[in-house]
Scaffold this active site. Structure first.
Site, PDB file in Angstrom:
ATOM      1  N   ASP A  24      -7.245  -5.279 -10.688  1.00  0.00           N
ATOM      2  CA  ASP A  24      -6.005  -4.869 -11.459  1.00  0.00           C
ATOM      3  C   ASP A  24      -4.643  -4.465 -10.951  1.00  0.00           C
ATOM      4  OD1 ASP A  24      -5.070  -3.875 -14.163  1.00  0.00           O
ATOM      5  OD2 ASP A  24      -5.577  -1.641 -13.874  1.00  0.00           O
ATOM      6  N   HIS A 215      -9.577   5.196 -16.744  1.00  0.00           N
ATOM      7  CA  HIS A 215      -8.678   4.441 -16.066  1.00  0.00           C
ATOM      8  C   HIS A 215      -7.167   4.695 -16.429  1.00  0.00           C
ATOM      9  CE1 HIS A 215      -8.097   0.146 -14.692  1.00  0.00           C
ATOM     10  NE2 HIS A 215      -6.975   0.264 -15.008  1.00  0.00           N
ATOM     11  N   HIS A 217      -3.373   4.890 -16.044  1.00  0.00           N
ATOM     12  CA  HIS A 217      -1.917   4.723 -15.216  1.00  0.00           C
ATOM     13  C   HIS A 217      -1.039   5.638 -15.103  1.00  0.00           C
ATOM     14  CE1 HIS A 217      -2.409  -0.175 -15.430  1.00  0.00           C
ATOM     15  NE2 HIS A 217      -3.650   0.500 -15.545  1.00  0.00           N
ATOM     16  N   CYS A 248       1.324  -3.300 -15.995  1.00  0.00           N
ATOM     17  CA  CYS A 248       0.849  -4.200 -16.990  1.00  0.00           C
ATOM     18  C   CYS A 248       2.059  -5.000 -17.580  1.00  0.00           C
ATOM     19  CB  CYS A 248       0.320  -3.189 -18.269  1.00  0.00           C
ATOM     20  SG  CYS A 248      -0.257  -3.944 -19.700  1.00  0.00           S
ATOM     21  N   ASN A 257      -1.357   2.027 -11.096  1.00  0.00           N
ATOM     22  CA  ASN A 257      -2.686   2.385 -11.640  1.00  0.00           C
ATOM     23  C   ASN A 257      -2.591   4.199 -10.797  1.00  0.00           C
ATOM     24  OD1 ASN A 257      -4.971   1.025 -12.944  1.00  0.00           O
ATOM     25  ND2 ASN A 257      -3.905  -0.086 -11.447  1.00  0.00           N
TER      26      ASN A 257
END
Length: 312
Positions: A24, A215, A217, A248, A257
């Site tokens: 990611d 999860h 950000h 993203c 993140n």
């Protein structure tokens, strides 16, 4: 008993970190790194004590060129005992490639937002979930566990606020399909602690908290606060990314993140075990930031590195 004491007693004794940097994190960097560099990052991370590392993504290289040659990345790994090397597999073709490459587990993803689902993968939420049934069947046949991701759990760049019930609905379907763990993703980082608790409250009505992960950000600097809010409720699995890598492409302004160094510093400071060696983690962060030519986005990482290598 004070409320502070009560809260501290609900905190988990140990937290499992799922390292996202090699997947990611890197998939949202403009630079396209070689399989050799990506595998070396993962090898660095495996030496830190992290036990779960998402090592790649088996998607079309035309769609995500940063994740091309994930099969080669897996072939170059110096596998450490006790470390699970996972891969994102959005469809059966991706699963078969991950299986051939030797992934230890796979992951599928869906959105809690219709707008994001259409922009991200060009289909509705319902259609995206249908695509996962062949993956689940194949994974069961081959004895691989499947993790599920739900994106945009607290907000969407297209649909705005997302109701917690919508998150719980998608998460529940992934759970019923057979995903052993569901990771709740604040994809654009707009969440705040009470919103995070409401999402967890709704989702944990059908999925045990022990099978849920966060999860988050850090777009608005709220990731650590949101994590702490869920730790208070008993959540004990956190996704994070070395040096705060990430973002993203479908979420304008979304930064990286939650940095692994930041969450490790916070957890260790509260006496919560992670099994992660901070010194080795800083080495991994330095390695990948040097390769990318960027500074770390981790506040704790920057501060600790400055103490180890003071300027002047």
């Amino acid at each position: 008993m004070s409320s502070d004491t009560a809260n501290s007693q609900r905190l988990p004794d140990r937290v499992t970190l799922v390292e996202m940097g090699a997947r990611d994190g890197l998939q949202n960097q403009p630079e396209i790194l070689s399989a050799e560099i990506r595998s070396e990052l993962i090898n660095h991370l495996a030496r830190t004590g992290l036990q779960r590392i998402e090592a790649g993504s088996f998607v079309s290289p035309n769609a995500v060129p940063q994740m091309a040659e994930s099969h080669k990345v897996f072939s170059l790994l110096h596998r450490q005992p006790g470390v699970t090397y996972g891969a994102l597999t959005p469809n059966l073709k991706g699963f078969e490639a991950a299986l051939t490459a030797g992934a230890d587990e796979v992951a599928v993803f869906a959105s809690a937002s219709e707008g994001f689902s259409q922009k991200n993968i060009n289909c509705s939420i319902a259609e995206s979930l249908q695509r996962f049934y062949p993956v689940m069947e194949a994974a069961e046949k081959h004895g691989l566990k499947v993790r599920g991701y739900v994106s945009c759990v607290m907000g969407c760049p297209y649909d705005g606020d997302i109701h917690p019930a919508a998150v719980a609905e998608v998460a529940g379907q992934l759970w019923q399909m057979g995903c052993y763990e569901i990771s709740l993703g604040d994809t654009i980082g707009v969440g705040t602690p009470l919103k995070a608790k409401k999402v967890l409250e709704h989702t944990s009505r059908t999925i045990p908290i022990s099978s849920l992960a966060a999860h988050f950000h850090n777009t608005y600097g709220q990731a650590l606060a949101n994590v702490f809010a869920l730790l208070e409720e008993g959540l004990a699995v956190i996704d994070s990314s070395v040096a705060g890598l990430g973002g993203c492409p479908y979420a304008p302004g979304a930064s990286g993140n939650l940095a692994t160094e930041d969450v490790v510093y916070m957890l260790h400071g509260m006496g919560i075990k992670t099994g992660v060696n901070m010194e080795e983690l800083l080495k991994a962060a330095t390695f990948i930031c040097d390769q990318l030519g960027i500074p770390s986005r981790s506040n704790a990482g920057f501060a600790l590195s400055s103490l180890i290598h003071p300027s002047g």
